[in-house]
Design an enzyme around this catalytic site. Structure first.
Site, PDB file in Angstrom:
ATOM      1  N   GLY A  11       0.055   6.742   5.852  1.00 20.62           N
ATOM      2  CA  GLY A  11      -0.034   5.445   6.161  1.00 20.62           C
ATOM      3  C   GLY A  11      -1.887   5.274   6.682  1.00 20.62           C
ATOM      4  O   GLY A  11      -1.934   6.741   7.847  1.00 20.62           O
ATOM      5  N   GLY A  37      -0.454   4.275   1.021  1.00 21.12           N
ATOM      6  CA  GLY A  37      -0.969   5.530   2.363  1.00 21.12           C
ATOM      7  C   GLY A  37      -1.348   6.429   1.286  1.00 21.12           C
ATOM      8  O   GLY A  37      -2.298   7.201  -0.044  1.00 21.12           O
ATOM      9  N   TYR A 146       1.273 -11.743   2.358  1.00 16.97           N
ATOM     10  CA  TYR A 146       0.779 -11.117   3.797  1.00 16.97           C
ATOM     11  C   TYR A 146       1.996 -11.994   5.158  1.00 16.97           C
ATOM     12  O   TYR A 146       2.284 -12.029   5.894  1.00 16.97           O
ATOM     13  CB  TYR A 146      -0.184 -10.669   4.374  1.00 16.97           C
TER      14      TYR A 146
END
Ligand code: UDP
Length: 315
Positions: A11, A37, A146
């Site tokens: 990433g 990534g 998140y």
């Protein structure tokens, strides 16, 4: 020399961490499922004999064998549009993935560092945000996939520290930009810079008076490595306290690119924090760290990298 595992190693931040550890002589194992990534991020050091890449989703497995001295858990989508598109994967990698990464560290008595986020402060009512601020988060809002997941990951990490005496660290990462930030990842710096380079309208969400504080990737990575090298177990903010409204950011981007792009206003995403700025007293006191790269210089480096990517046929 240490052998260090970086999850999310392909990433944006993960690949810079791998590179930094290799530069100083460590062995690095990058683990990544390549969902956000990119293999290209590994190219500068992929042929280094001290580097190994393992393609795996750490929510399901962490197939690393041999001795391990450090585990940095950086696997996760981090751009709001991307984690909103992958809500369950985002929660899995912060919960199951963090558990697996902690277990790998525990089995090896390794130092562990969790990539946490300024999002743990939610839409902060305290400004700037010190680590002691416990945040203003809506657990049922869209961004919770998140921010609540990262809060849970912090809880897991502190639990392994208290229960097992594992040497853990938690870095709360504020908005970071620089080379390898994917042009299409949807974050504000990549969007604005690409729009300015292309002479397209710059998309300001809301009225553009919300603020963020932007850290150049080299500064961010230096802070994370300093935390890894320390024995600090409490969370540490690593971010640049220079705060900008999105309107100011748009102006700086246009100036650096030399772009005539106009602004267009689009709806503010639900739960978008109004203000964000790190209090970095703890990083200064405990790690001797502070950022060095001013926004204009960092943006110039990012613009140069996007132009090189295009010259290589990668947009
Ligand atoms: N934003 C914007 N235009 C864009 C993308 C984002 O105005 O094209 C705003 C977004 O609403 C937020 C800020 O920029 O207020 C930072 O957004 P980003 O997605 O980079 O990260 P966040 O800090 O919200 O996690």
């Amino acid at each position: 020399m240490s052998r260090i595992v970086v999850t999310g190693g392909a990433g944006f931040l993960g690949s810079h961490l791998c590179e930094r550890f290799l530069e100083r002589g460590d062995e690095v194992v990058a683990v990544d499922d390549l969902s956000t990534g990119r293999r290209e991020n590994l190219e500068p050091f992929a042929s280094d004999p001290r580097f190994e890449f393992v393609e795996a989703d750490v929510s399901r497995e962490l197939p690393v064998t041999g001795p391990v001295d450090g585990v940095l858990h950086f696997a996760s989508p981090a751009s709001p549009p991307e984690y909103l598109e992958m809500p369950l994967e985002t929660m899995d990698v912060a919960s199951l993935g963090t558990r697996r990464a902690l277990d790998l560290a525990l089995a090896n008595d390794a130092r562990f560092v969790l990539a946490s986020t300024s999002e743990v402060y939610g839409d902060p009512l305290v400004h700037p945000q010190p680590e002691s601020y416990t945040g203003n988060v809506d657990p049922t809002g869209p961004r919770a996939v998140y921010d609540e997941a990262k809060r849970f990951a912090e809880t897991l990490t502190m639990t392994y520290h208290r229960l097992h005496g594992l040497r853990t660290g938690i870095v709360r990462i504020f908005n970071t930009y620089g080379p390898r930030l994917r042009p299409a990842d949807g974050r504000v710096v990549s969007n604005f810079v690409v729009q300015a380079i292309d002479g397209k309208p710059i998309t300001v969400y809301g009225d553009g008076t919300q603020t963020r504080s932007f850290c150049y990737v080299d500064d961010e990575v230096r802070g994370i490595v300093a935390l890894y090298d320390s024995d600090v177990s409490e969370p540490v903010n690593i971010g640049n306290p220079d705060e900008y409204t999105m309107l100011e950011l748009a102006d700086v981007v246009r100036e650096v690119v030399g772009s005539p792009s106009e602004l267009v206003f689009e709806p503010l995403p639900v739960g978008d924090p109004a203000r964000r700025r790190p209090d970095i007293t703890r990083a200064r006191d405990l790690l001797g760290w502070e950022p060095r790269v001013p926004l204009r210089d960092g943006l110039a480096a990012l613009v140069a990298w996007y132009q090189e990517e295009r010259a290589r046929g990668r947009a």
